[in-house]
Write an enzyme that holds these catalytic residues in place. Structure first.
Site, PDB file in Angstrom:
ATOM      1  N   ALA A   1       0.820  -1.215   0.000  1.00 64.98           N
ATOM      2  CA  ALA A   1       0.000   0.000   0.000  1.00 64.98           C
ATOM      3  C   ALA A   1       0.852   1.262   0.000  1.00 64.98           C
ATOM      4  O   ALA A   1       0.476   2.286   0.553  1.00 64.98           O
ATOM      5  CB  ALA A   1      -0.924  -0.007   1.217  1.00 64.98           C
ATOM      6  N   ALA A   2       2.027   1.177  -0.634  1.00 64.86           N
ATOM      7  CA  ALA A   2       2.943   2.321  -0.585  1.00 64.86           C
ATOM      8  C   ALA A   2       2.794   3.253  -1.782  1.00 64.86           C
ATOM      9  O   ALA A   2       3.276   4.382  -1.746  1.00 64.86           O
ATOM     10  CB  ALA A   2       4.379   1.833  -0.493  1.00 64.86           C
TER      11      ALA A   2
ATOM     12  N   ARG B   1      -2.529   7.457 -11.206  1.00 61.54           N
ATOM     13  CA  ARG B   1      -3.675   7.576 -12.121  1.00 61.54           C
ATOM     14  C   ARG B   1      -4.953   8.071 -11.435  1.00 61.54           C
ATOM     15  O   ARG B   1      -5.941   8.367 -12.096  1.00 61.54           O
ATOM     16  CB  ARG B   1      -3.923   6.225 -12.808  1.00 61.54           C
ATOM     17  CG  ARG B   1      -2.880   5.883 -13.857  1.00 61.54           C
ATOM     18  CD  ARG B   1      -2.884   4.411 -14.223  1.00 61.54           C
ATOM     19  NE  ARG B   1      -2.193   3.585 -13.220  1.00 61.54           N
ATOM     20  CZ  ARG B   1      -2.093   2.260 -13.274  1.00 61.54           C
ATOM     21  NH1 ARG B   1      -2.649   1.600 -14.263  1.00 61.54           N
ATOM     22  NH2 ARG B   1      -1.447   1.590 -12.329  1.00 61.54           N
TER      23      ARG B   1
ATOM     24  N   ASN C   1      -7.212   1.499  -9.999  1.00 55.27           N
ATOM     25  CA  ASN C   1      -6.056   2.315 -10.375  1.00 55.27           C
ATOM     26  C   ASN C   1      -6.438   3.739 -10.737  1.00 55.27           C
ATOM     27  O   ASN C   1      -5.612   4.634 -10.703  1.00 55.27           O
ATOM     28  CB  ASN C   1      -5.317   1.673 -11.544  1.00 55.27           C
ATOM     29  CG  ASN C   1      -4.791   0.297 -11.169  1.00 55.27           C
ATOM     30  OD1 ASN C   1      -4.012   0.143 -10.242  1.00 55.27           O
ATOM     31  ND2 ASN C   1      -5.270  -0.721 -11.870  1.00 55.27           N
TER      32      ASN C   1
ATOM     33  N   TYR D   1     -37.320  26.075  14.252  1.00 53.78           N
ATOM     34  CA  TYR D   1     -35.962  25.737  14.666  1.00 53.78           C
ATOM     35  C   TYR D   1     -35.996  25.377  16.142  1.00 53.78           C
ATOM     36  O   TYR D   1     -36.378  26.191  16.988  1.00 53.78           O
ATOM     37  CB  TYR D   1     -34.978  26.897  14.452  1.00 53.78           C
ATOM     38  CG  TYR D   1     -33.647  26.578  15.101  1.00 53.78           C
ATOM     39  CD1 TYR D   1     -32.854  25.548  14.586  1.00 53.78           C
ATOM     40  CD2 TYR D   1     -33.213  27.228  16.246  1.00 53.78           C
ATOM     41  CE1 TYR D   1     -31.665  25.183  15.200  1.00 53.78           C
ATOM     42  CE2 TYR D   1     -32.019  26.868  16.870  1.00 53.78           C
ATOM     43  CZ  TYR D   1     -31.252  25.848  16.342  1.00 53.78           C
ATOM     44  OH  TYR D   1     -30.088  25.477  16.960  1.00 53.78           O
TER      45      TYR D   1
ATOM     46  N   ASN E   1     -47.479  20.508  21.670  1.00 53.50           N
ATOM     47  CA  ASN E   1     -47.683  20.966  20.296  1.00 53.50           C
ATOM     48  C   ASN E   1     -46.902  22.254  20.079  1.00 53.50           C
ATOM     49  O   ASN E   1     -47.104  23.233  20.787  1.00 53.50           O
ATOM     50  CB  ASN E   1     -49.166  21.210  20.027  1.00 53.50           C
ATOM     51  CG  ASN E   1     -49.404  21.449  18.543  1.00 53.50           C
ATOM     52  OD1 ASN E   1     -49.607  20.520  17.782  1.00 53.50           O
ATOM     53  ND2 ASN E   1     -49.325  22.699  18.130  1.00 53.50           N
TER      54      ASN E   1
ATOM     55  N   ASN F   1     -31.673  30.096  20.976  1.00 54.01           N
ATOM     56  CA  ASN F   1     -30.770  29.423  21.920  1.00 54.01           C
ATOM     57  C   ASN F   1     -29.419  30.107  22.035  1.00 54.01           C
ATOM     58  O   ASN F   1     -28.629  29.752  22.892  1.00 54.01           O
ATOM     59  CB  ASN F   1     -30.582  27.953  21.527  1.00 54.01           C
ATOM     60  CG  ASN F   1     -30.022  27.803  20.131  1.00 54.01           C
ATOM     61  OD1 ASN F   1     -30.198  28.672  19.277  1.00 54.01           O
ATOM     62  ND2 ASN F   1     -29.339  26.703  19.888  1.00 54.01           N
ATOM     63  N   TYR F   2     -29.167  31.077  21.201  1.00 55.05           N
ATOM     64  CA  TYR F   2     -27.823  31.661  21.141  1.00 55.05           C
ATOM     65  C   TYR F   2     -27.898  33.159  21.420  1.00 55.05           C
ATOM     66  O   TYR F   2     -28.658  33.883  20.774  1.00 55.05           O
ATOM     67  CB  TYR F   2     -27.250  31.407  19.738  1.00 55.05           C
ATOM     68  CG  TYR F   2     -25.819  31.815  19.556  1.00 55.05           C
ATOM     69  CD1 TYR F   2     -24.837  31.390  20.442  1.00 55.05           C
ATOM     70  CD2 TYR F   2     -25.442  32.601  18.475  1.00 55.05           C
ATOM     71  CE1 TYR F   2     -23.512  31.750  20.262  1.00 55.05           C
ATOM     72  CE2 TYR F   2     -24.118  32.956  18.277  1.00 55.05           C
ATOM     73  CZ  TYR F   2     -23.150  32.530  19.188  1.00 55.05           C
ATOM     74  OH  TYR F   2     -21.846  32.893  18.996  1.00 55.05           O
TER      75      TYR F   2
ATOM     76  N   ARG G   1     -46.707  40.177  23.353  1.00 53.72           N
ATOM     77  CA  ARG G   1     -46.728  40.836  22.046  1.00 53.72           C
ATOM     78  C   ARG G   1     -47.533  42.112  22.206  1.00 53.72           C
ATOM     79  O   ARG G   1     -48.254  42.300  23.198  1.00 53.72           O
ATOM     80  CB  ARG G   1     -47.377  39.927  21.004  1.00 53.72           C
ATOM     81  CG  ARG G   1     -48.809  39.595  21.325  1.00 53.72           C
ATOM     82  CD  ARG G   1     -49.453  38.700  20.281  1.00 53.72           C
ATOM     83  NE  ARG G   1     -50.848  38.525  20.580  1.00 53.72           N
ATOM     84  CZ  ARG G   1     -51.478  37.354  20.597  1.00 53.72           C
ATOM     85  NH1 ARG G   1     -50.818  36.254  20.344  1.00 53.72           N
ATOM     86  NH2 ARG G   1     -52.762  37.302  20.860  1.00 53.72           N
TER      87      ARG G   1
HETATM   88  C1  UD1 Z   1       0.184  -4.996 -10.432  1.00 54.58           C
HETATM   89  C2  UD1 Z   1       0.954  -6.171 -11.037  1.00 54.58           C
HETATM   90  C3  UD1 Z   1       0.169  -6.702 -12.229  1.00 54.58           C
HETATM   91  C4  UD1 Z   1      -1.224  -7.120 -11.776  1.00 54.58           C
HETATM   92  C5  UD1 Z   1      -1.940  -5.962 -11.061  1.00 54.58           C
HETATM   93  C6  UD1 Z   1      -3.211  -6.485 -10.432  1.00 54.58           C
HETATM   94  C7  UD1 Z   1       3.352  -5.780 -10.719  1.00 54.58           C
HETATM   95  C8  UD1 Z   1       4.619  -5.350 -11.365  1.00 54.58           C
HETATM   96  N1  UD1 Z   1       2.255  -5.745 -11.465  1.00 54.58           N
HETATM   97  O1  UD1 Z   1       0.146  -3.979 -11.411  1.00 54.58           O
HETATM   98  O2  UD1 Z   1       0.826  -7.826 -12.791  1.00 54.58           O
HETATM   99  O3  UD1 Z   1      -1.989  -7.520 -12.898  1.00 54.58           O
HETATM  100  O4  UD1 Z   1      -1.112  -5.426 -10.018  1.00 54.58           O
HETATM  101  O5  UD1 Z   1      -4.031  -5.465  -9.936  1.00 54.58           O
HETATM  102  O6  UD1 Z   1       3.376  -6.182  -9.571  1.00 54.58           O
HETATM  103  N2  UD1 Z   1       2.981  -0.679  -4.448  1.00 54.58           N
HETATM  104  C9  UD1 Z   1       3.864  -0.457  -3.414  1.00 54.58           C
HETATM  105  N3  UD1 Z   1       5.122  -0.022  -3.700  1.00 54.58           N
HETATM  106  C10 UD1 Z   1       5.559   0.170  -4.971  1.00 54.58           C
HETATM  107  C11 UD1 Z   1       4.644  -0.058  -6.025  1.00 54.58           C
HETATM  108  C12 UD1 Z   1       3.368  -0.496  -5.743  1.00 54.58           C
HETATM  109  O7  UD1 Z   1       3.518  -0.638  -2.246  1.00 54.58           O
HETATM  110  O8  UD1 Z   1       6.713   0.566  -5.136  1.00 54.58           O
HETATM  111  C13 UD1 Z   1       1.610  -1.127  -4.129  1.00 54.58           C
HETATM  112  C14 UD1 Z   1       0.567  -0.151  -4.602  1.00 54.58           C
HETATM  113  O9  UD1 Z   1       0.262   0.783  -3.573  1.00 54.58           O
HETATM  114  C15 UD1 Z   1      -0.614  -1.046  -4.930  1.00 54.58           C
HETATM  115  C16 UD1 Z   1       0.017  -2.387  -5.281  1.00 54.58           C
HETATM  116  O10 UD1 Z   1       1.342  -2.339  -4.800  1.00 54.58           O
HETATM  117  O11 UD1 Z   1      -1.480  -1.201  -3.830  1.00 54.58           O
HETATM  118  C17 UD1 Z   1       0.032  -2.636  -6.787  1.00 54.58           C
HETATM  119  O12 UD1 Z   1       0.725  -1.575  -7.426  1.00 54.58           O
HETATM  120  P1  UD1 Z   1       0.206  -0.927  -8.776  1.00 54.58           P
HETATM  121  O13 UD1 Z   1       1.142   0.147  -9.154  1.00 54.58           O
HETATM  122  O14 UD1 Z   1      -1.215  -0.611  -8.687  1.00 54.58           O
HETATM  123  O15 UD1 Z   1       0.433  -2.149  -9.783  1.00 54.58           O
HETATM  124  P2  UD1 Z   1      -0.336  -2.465 -11.129  1.00 54.58           P
HETATM  125  O16 UD1 Z   1       0.217  -1.633 -12.205  1.00 54.58           O
HETATM  126  O17 UD1 Z   1      -1.805  -2.440 -10.899  1.00 54.58           O
HETATM  127 CA    CA Z   2      -3.083  -1.827  -9.228  1.00 53.43          CA
END
Ligand code: UD1
Ligand code: CA
Length: 454
Positions: free
Chosen positions: A9-10, A15, A226, A364, A375, A384-385, A438
């Site tokens: 998840a880095a 895109r 993506n 209000y 009622n 209130n304010y 009133r």
């Molecule tokens: C990747 C796969 C592809 C596959 C697809 C499925 C590779 C080279 N390609 O492509 O074959 O079909 O997923 O969805 O693995 N991430 C990191 N560090 C990095 C790069 C990526 O943590 O340096 C994480 C991203 O945050 C992401 C995941 O890895 O959650 C996949 O990376 P992404 O760049 O989306 O790969 P795809 O091009 O989708």
């Molecule tokens: Ca991906």
């Protein structure tokens, strides 16, 4: 065998065209990474490690309490990302499940079936694959004549012939702990100059080691996110699943395509949800309710038989049989009793309204405590304010507030008291009394004719 999941998840998610890290973009109300973690946890792993990088502090905060976190300082590719988990997994004698953080739709039972297959095959690596009608953008799975996986080729690096393959790499893999030494042999010799995790498959095959592949029964679970089009597609699928589960539980949804219910929302049987309704966060709706059209209900609890139409309700409790709207706004801290009527163009903030009371039109009500069977006439305002702080208004049981009344807080209207229409009440009204505040009416006889002669 122990199992550790490493969630990649880095990446920034270029895109997405966003400042927010891709994995934190919400799907059906919560970050897509939360879906991933919840499902992995449900599948049953011994450890979860999230590789963070872009927006690491934000991502780490989102997974706090769920998973261990490692940092990939520079995002050099998926192989490099997995390598960042080597240190924390030193001494871990088990299998490693790799899960991409941008694929939120998979189910726990699918992951379990995949892992069971990996164990049964005795492979050093197993790739989870899927067949897509449109495989564009995904890595393709290249198999040999015997049908064994040879390698994975990224879309951008693929030949014409390879692009025709519709079996894709989902980005999910199972590895044995030997994977880390393989990762160090991967080179960034590709179009993107990245360290591709997919290359591990080729290297292991070249080493003559057993590599397996398992095709997902339902490819929809492995749609990656993506860009924002794919985000919308994932959102739609989650919503459909939630709606389907509610309908199976006895809830009528007139048009699921325009009904937005977050996962985790509870709705009782025989409730009918009309179009353009949002049920969000920690919301519960009882049985036999009528919700919508046009309702947005967030973090609220609605009893059985409640009717809500064209309303926004946030952080409130609505008692059974109460009616809210059309065109009402119920704000946090409000508790509306059973069989209360909150009508059109009424705003209620942080107030308690007792059983059977009515606030039917144009009011209000803020910081108020209203008893039972009160009622509140059309156009009543709790003032209130005072410009500096908020003050409470108390209206006791069975009181009657005439139309167009201002109740200047702090003020109390006693049990069974009446307030004359058009009053601005600044002093308490004792129980059973009539409070009128009133200008007295003056009638000038013949005034109109005199005016004409002038
Ligand atoms: C990747 C796969 C592809 C596959 C697809 C499925 C590779 C080279 N390609 O492509 O074959 O079909 O997923 O969805 O693995 N991430 C990191 N560090 C990095 C790069 C990526 O943590 O340096 C994480 C991203 O945050 C992401 C995941 O890895 O959650 C996949 O990376 P992404 O760049 O989306 O790969 P795809 O091009 O989708
Ligand atoms: Ca991906």
């Amino acid at each position: 065998m122990a199992l550790a999941a490493v969630i990649l998840a880095a990446g920034k998610g270029t895109r997405m065209n966003s400042r927010l890290p891709k994995v934190l973009h919400p799907v059906a109300g919560r970050p897509m990474l939360r879906f991933v973690l919840e499902t992995v946890a449900e599948a049953g792993t011994d450890r979860m490690i999230v590789v963070t990088g872009y927006g690491a502090p934000m991502v780490a905060a989102a997974v706090a309490g769920w998973a261990e976190v490692v940092i990939q300082e520079e995002q050099l590719g998926t192989a490099h990302a997995l390598l960042q988990a080597e240190e924390v997994l030193r001494g871990f004698a088990g299998d490693i499940l790799v899960v991409p953080g941008d694929t939120p739709l998979f189910r726990a039972e699918t992951l379990r079936a995949f892992y069971a297959f990996h164990r049964k095959e005795g492979a050093v690596a197993t790739v989870l694959t899927a067949r897509f009608a449109d495989p564009a953008g995904y890595g393709r799975v290249v198999r040999d004549e015997a049908g064994k996986v040879l390698r994975i080729v990224e879309h951008r690096d693929a030949t014409e012939e390879e692009l025709a393959v519709n079996e894709v790499n989902t980005g999910f893999y199972c590895f044995d702990p030997g994977i880390f030494s393989v990762l160090k042999r991967i080179s960034p010799a590709n179009v993107q100059k990245e360290y591709y995790l997919t290359d591990a498959v080729r290297l292991l095959r070249e080493d003559g080691l057993p590599v397996a592949a398992w095709e997902a029964p339902d490819p929809e679970e492995f749609l990656g996110v993506n860009d924002r089009r794919q985000l919308a597609a994932a959102e739609r699928i989650i919503r459909q699943r939630v709606a389907a589960a509610l309908m199976d539980g006895g809830v009528t949804i007139l048009d699921p395509a325009v009904t937005y219910v977050d996962p985790g929302v509870v709705v009782g049987p025989d409730t009918v949800i009309y179009p353009f309704t949002f049920l969000e966060g920690e919301t519960e709706v009882g049985a036999d309710a009528r919700i919508g059209p046009w309702a947005r209900i967030t973090d609220s609890r609605l009893g059985d038989g409640v009717t809500v139409q064209n309303a926004v309700i946030t952080g409130a409790v609505i008692g059974e049989g109460a009616v809210v709207g059309p065109f009402a706004y119920i704000r946090p801290g409000t508790v509306i009793g059973p069989r209360v009527k909150i009508g059109d163009f009424v705003e209620v903030k942080k107030s308690v309204i007792g059983e059977g009371s009515k606030v039917p039109h144009l009011s209000y009500i803020g910081d108020a405590e209203i008893g039972r069977n009160v009622n509140v006439g059309a156009g009543t305002i709790t003032c209130n304010y005072d410009g500096r702080q908020k003050w409470p208004t108390i209206i006791e049981d069975e009181a009657f507030i005439g139309s167009n009344t201002n109740l200047v807080a702090p003020v109390r209207v006693g049990k069974g008291a009446y307030v004359g229409a058009g009053s601005t009440i600044t002093k308490d009204v004792p129980p059973e009394a009539l409070g009128v505040a009133r200008g007295r009416q003056v009638n000038v006889p013949g005034w109109a004719k005199k005016k004409v002669r002038e």
